[in-house]
Design a protein around this motif. Sequence first.
Motif, PDB file in Angstrom:
ATOM      1  N   GLY A   1       0.798  -1.228   0.000  1.00 47.06           N
ATOM      2  CA  GLY A   1       0.000   0.000   0.000  1.00 47.06           C
ATOM      3  C   GLY A   1       0.828   1.274   0.000  1.00 47.06           C
ATOM      4  O   GLY A   1       0.349   2.328   0.447  1.00 47.06           O
ATOM      5  N   HIS A   2       2.060   1.183  -0.504  1.00 44.97           N
ATOM      6  CA  HIS A   2       2.876   2.403  -0.587  1.00 44.97           C
ATOM      7  C   HIS A   2       2.143   3.442  -1.437  1.00 44.97           C
ATOM      8  O   HIS A   2       1.447   3.099  -2.388  1.00 44.97           O
ATOM      9  CB  HIS A   2       4.241   2.081  -1.197  1.00 44.97           C
ATOM     10  CG  HIS A   2       5.174   3.247  -1.119  1.00 44.97           C
ATOM     11  ND1 HIS A   2       5.162   4.262  -2.046  1.00 44.97           N
ATOM     12  CD2 HIS A   2       6.117   3.578  -0.213  1.00 44.97           C
ATOM     13  CE1 HIS A   2       6.061   5.170  -1.709  1.00 44.97           C
ATOM     14  NE2 HIS A   2       6.659   4.777  -0.600  1.00 44.97           N
ATOM     15  N   SER A   3       2.344   4.704  -1.121  1.00 40.13           N
ATOM     16  CA  SER A   3       1.565   5.744  -1.820  1.00 40.13           C
ATOM     17  C   SER A   3       1.845   5.743  -3.320  1.00 40.13           C
ATOM     18  O   SER A   3       0.975   6.083  -4.115  1.00 40.13           O
ATOM     19  CB  SER A   3       1.824   7.115  -1.210  1.00 40.13           C
ATOM     20  OG  SER A   3       2.965   7.685  -1.778  1.00 40.13           O
ATOM     21  N   GLU A   4       3.065   5.345  -3.717  1.00 39.86           N
ATOM     22  CA  GLU A   4       3.325   5.293  -5.163  1.00 39.86           C
ATOM     23  C   GLU A   4       2.517   4.180  -5.823  1.00 39.86           C
ATOM     24  O   GLU A   4       2.083   4.310  -6.970  1.00 39.86           O
ATOM     25  CB  GLU A   4       4.832   5.142  -5.421  1.00 39.86           C
ATOM     26  CG  GLU A   4       5.552   6.464  -5.179  1.00 39.86           C
ATOM     27  CD  GLU A   4       6.941   6.357  -4.594  1.00 39.86           C
ATOM     28  OE1 GLU A   4       7.587   5.298  -4.738  1.00 39.86           O
ATOM     29  OE2 GLU A   4       7.391   7.341  -3.972  1.00 39.86           O
ATOM     30  N   ARG A   5       2.305   3.092  -5.100  1.00 41.88           N
ATOM     31  CA  ARG A   5       1.428   2.032  -5.629  1.00 41.88           C
ATOM     32  C   ARG A   5      -0.013   2.532  -5.680  1.00 41.88           C
ATOM     33  O   ARG A   5      -0.731   2.291  -6.633  1.00 41.88           O
ATOM     34  CB  ARG A   5       1.485   0.764  -4.758  1.00 41.88           C
ATOM     35  CG  ARG A   5       2.841   0.097  -4.630  1.00 41.88           C
ATOM     36  CD  ARG A   5       3.446  -0.349  -5.936  1.00 41.88           C
ATOM     37  NE  ARG A   5       2.524  -0.963  -6.854  1.00 41.88           N
ATOM     38  CZ  ARG A   5       2.845  -1.284  -8.113  1.00 41.88           C
ATOM     39  NH1 ARG A   5       4.064  -1.056  -8.584  1.00 41.88           N
ATOM     40  NH2 ARG A   5       1.963  -1.843  -8.912  1.00 41.88           N
TER      41      ARG A   5
ATOM     42  N   TRP B   1       2.534  14.094   0.994  1.00 38.57           N
ATOM     43  CA  TRP B   1       3.190  15.386   0.722  1.00 38.57           C
ATOM     44  C   TRP B   1       4.626  15.430   1.250  1.00 38.57           C
ATOM     45  O   TRP B   1       5.381  16.347   0.925  1.00 38.57           O
ATOM     46  CB  TRP B   1       2.371  16.533   1.343  1.00 38.57           C
ATOM     47  CG  TRP B   1       1.951  16.299   2.766  1.00 38.57           C
ATOM     48  CD1 TRP B   1       0.803  15.682   3.175  1.00 38.57           C
ATOM     49  CD2 TRP B   1       2.664  16.659   3.953  1.00 38.57           C
ATOM     50  NE1 TRP B   1       0.753  15.635   4.543  1.00 38.57           N
ATOM     51  CE2 TRP B   1       1.886  16.231   5.050  1.00 38.57           C
ATOM     52  CE3 TRP B   1       3.882  17.301   4.202  1.00 38.57           C
ATOM     53  CZ2 TRP B   1       2.292  16.416   6.377  1.00 38.57           C
ATOM     54  CZ3 TRP B   1       4.282  17.482   5.515  1.00 38.57           C
ATOM     55  CH2 TRP B   1       3.489  17.049   6.575  1.00 38.57           C
ATOM     56  N   ALA B   2       5.002  14.460   2.060  1.00 40.44           N
ATOM     57  CA  ALA B   2       6.361  14.449   2.620  1.00 40.44           C
ATOM     58  C   ALA B   2       7.277  13.478   1.882  1.00 40.44           C
ATOM     59  O   ALA B   2       8.483  13.468   2.111  1.00 40.44           O
ATOM     60  CB  ALA B   2       6.301  14.083   4.107  1.00 40.44           C
ATOM     61  N   ILE B   3       6.703  12.657   1.005  1.00 39.66           N
ATOM     62  CA  ILE B   3       7.509  11.625   0.345  1.00 39.66           C
ATOM     63  C   ILE B   3       8.310  12.225  -0.804  1.00 39.66           C
ATOM     64  O   ILE B   3       7.743  12.746  -1.763  1.00 39.66           O
ATOM     65  CB  ILE B   3       6.617  10.466  -0.164  1.00 39.66           C
ATOM     66  CG1 ILE B   3       5.958   9.758   1.022  1.00 39.66           C
ATOM     67  CG2 ILE B   3       7.429   9.487  -0.997  1.00 39.66           C
ATOM     68  CD1 ILE B   3       5.013   8.643   0.633  1.00 39.66           C
ATOM     69  N   GLY B   4       9.623  12.158  -0.659  1.00 45.01           N
ATOM     70  CA  GLY B   4      10.512  12.610  -1.723  1.00 45.01           C
ATOM     71  C   GLY B   4      10.507  14.111  -1.946  1.00 45.01           C
ATOM     72  O   GLY B   4      11.019  14.598  -2.952  1.00 45.01           O
ATOM     73  N   THR B   5       9.945  14.867  -1.031  1.00 47.88           N
ATOM     74  CA  THR B   5       9.831  16.316  -1.231  1.00 47.88           C
ATOM     75  C   THR B   5      10.866  17.104  -0.442  1.00 47.88           C
ATOM     76  O   THR B   5      11.033  18.300  -0.652  1.00 47.88           O
ATOM     77  CB  THR B   5       8.439  16.817  -0.768  1.00 47.88           C
ATOM     78  OG1 THR B   5       8.293  16.508   0.634  1.00 47.88           O
ATOM     79  CG2 THR B   5       7.324  16.161  -1.554  1.00 47.88           C
TER      80      THR B   5
ATOM     81  N   GLY C   1       7.491   7.713   7.676  1.00 46.32           N
ATOM     82  CA  GLY C   1       8.211   7.815   6.409  1.00 46.32           C
ATOM     83  C   GLY C   1       7.857   9.096   5.689  1.00 46.32           C
ATOM     84  O   GLY C   1       6.711   9.573   5.754  1.00 46.32           O
ATOM     85  N   GLY C   2       8.841   9.670   5.006  1.00 49.44           N
ATOM     86  CA  GLY C   2       8.633  10.913   4.266  1.00 49.44           C
ATOM     87  C   GLY C   2       9.755  11.880   4.565  1.00 49.44           C
ATOM     88  O   GLY C   2       9.744  12.548   5.593  1.00 49.44           O
ATOM     89  N   SER C   3      10.764  11.882   3.656  1.00 50.93           N
ATOM     90  CA  SER C   3      11.908  12.797   3.786  1.00 50.93           C
ATOM     91  C   SER C   3      12.666  12.646   5.097  1.00 50.93           C
ATOM     92  O   SER C   3      13.125  13.641   5.684  1.00 50.93           O
ATOM     93  CB  SER C   3      11.464  14.255   3.566  1.00 50.93           C
ATOM     94  OG  SER C   3      10.927  14.408   2.268  1.00 50.93           O
TER      95      SER C   3
ATOM     96  N   LEU D   1      10.568   4.365   7.636  1.00 49.65           N
ATOM     97  CA  LEU D   1      10.626   3.807   6.294  1.00 49.65           C
ATOM     98  C   LEU D   1      11.268   4.904   5.440  1.00 49.65           C
ATOM     99  O   LEU D   1      10.715   5.999   5.313  1.00 49.65           O
ATOM    100  CB  LEU D   1       9.220   3.453   5.791  1.00 49.65           C
ATOM    101  CG  LEU D   1       9.120   2.822   4.405  1.00 49.65           C
ATOM    102  CD1 LEU D   1       9.988   1.576   4.271  1.00 49.65           C
ATOM    103  CD2 LEU D   1       7.663   2.444   4.092  1.00 49.65           C
ATOM    104  N   VAL D   2      12.444   4.603   4.906  1.00 48.31           N
ATOM    105  CA  VAL D   2      13.273   5.642   4.289  1.00 48.31           C
ATOM    106  C   VAL D   2      13.448   5.372   2.800  1.00 48.31           C
ATOM    107  O   VAL D   2      13.852   4.273   2.411  1.00 48.31           O
ATOM    108  CB  VAL D   2      14.681   5.676   4.951  1.00 48.31           C
ATOM    109  CG1 VAL D   2      15.474   6.869   4.441  1.00 48.31           C
ATOM    110  CG2 VAL D   2      14.570   5.703   6.473  1.00 48.31           C
ATOM    111  N   GLY D   3      13.173   6.373   1.984  1.00 51.33           N
ATOM    112  CA  GLY D   3      13.375   6.248   0.546  1.00 51.33           C
ATOM    113  C   GLY D   3      14.726   6.809   0.135  1.00 51.33           C
ATOM    114  O   GLY D   3      15.763   6.151   0.279  1.00 51.33           O
ATOM    115  N   GLY D   4      14.738   8.049  -0.325  1.00 54.31           N
ATOM    116  CA  GLY D   4      15.950   8.659  -0.886  1.00 54.31           C
ATOM    117  C   GLY D   4      17.197   8.502  -0.033  1.00 54.31           C
ATOM    118  O   GLY D   4      18.265   8.129  -0.534  1.00 54.31           O
TER     119      GLY D   4
HETATM  120  P1  PGA Z   1      11.524   9.435   0.990  1.00 56.75           P
HETATM  121  O1  PGA Z   1      10.530   8.207   0.667  1.00 56.75           O
HETATM  122  O2  PGA Z   1      12.321   9.053   2.214  1.00 56.75           O
HETATM  123  O3  PGA Z   1      12.383   9.568  -0.243  1.00 56.75           O
HETATM  124  O4  PGA Z   1      10.680  10.632   1.224  1.00 56.75           O
HETATM  125  C1  PGA Z   1       9.908   7.500   1.686  1.00 56.75           C
HETATM  126  C2  PGA Z   1       9.063   6.389   1.116  1.00 56.75           C
HETATM  127  O5  PGA Z   1       8.473   6.589   0.047  1.00 56.75           O
HETATM  128  O6  PGA Z   1       8.964   5.291   1.682  1.00 56.75           O
END
Ligand code: PGA
Length: 258
Positions: free
Chosen positions: A99-103, A173-177, A214-216, A235-238
């Motif tokens: 259920g990730h927001s990109e999905r 709004w915090a993901i990858g921003t 998760g989110g930045s 949960l960490v992306g970038g």
């Molecule tokens: P981000 O992504 O750390 O790059 O903001 C988090 C995520 O999408 O799980």
Amino acid sequence: MRVPLFAANWKMNKAVSEVKPFMTGLLERLHAIPAKAGTQYQVMVAPPATHLITAQEATKNTPIQIGAQNCGQAPSGAFTGEISPAVLKEIGCLWVILGHSERRHLYLEDDHRVLGRLQAALKEGLSPILCVGETLPERKAGQTMAVVERQLGILKSAEVSEKPLVIAYEPVWAIGTGENATPDQAQEVHLFIRNWLKTHFSPAFSEKTRILYGGSVKPENSASLMKKPDVDGFLVGGASLEANSFSGIVEKGLKSRS
Ligand code: PGA
């Protein structure tokens, strides 16, 4: 006491050839984290599906666990392009992000679809990390809790109370921003989630369930976020794409707890 979990979501990044050097570097850095900073903690890396076997081999007999970024709703069958949860288990995956927001937003996975995947993952004994979170317009309209509550609602149809489950609150709004939720904003939603679990399952289940933010997330904000009582990891992306920044998040997050 909930054991902090630091989960890396690589998304569709990195070549297979980069997996082993990354894991070697991450292990070195994790070993260097002063013992006093760390009580117990867990680290999970979710690379693209094409990298999973390499990642599993590179982390065998190490504390790094491996996860997938999604899974199909059945162990096998006519599901072109999907990844079998049974095979994820077979190759040594312990975790699956669902259920990730990109999905949800790019591939239009709705709650019903996420539920199917969640049930299949649980059936195979994978530990799901269920992602929830609101968009900016939803937050501005005061709908954050309603959205999160709706997304959590699928848990009522899944037999989760006997299984290890992790929730990740990831405001879209915090993901990858680069703009993370403030520690207070994160804590408010995490507490809402914890109370929801208490109401719909049990106080014991709510107490033991880890809720990640998760989110930045980056080394500069991990300590202030982890100071909040209901933030149990990230949960960490970038920032998970470099061993240095990911281990920095782990170290600073743990330090804020000690
Ligand atoms: P981000 O992504 O750390 O790059 O903001 C988090 C995520 O999408 O799980």
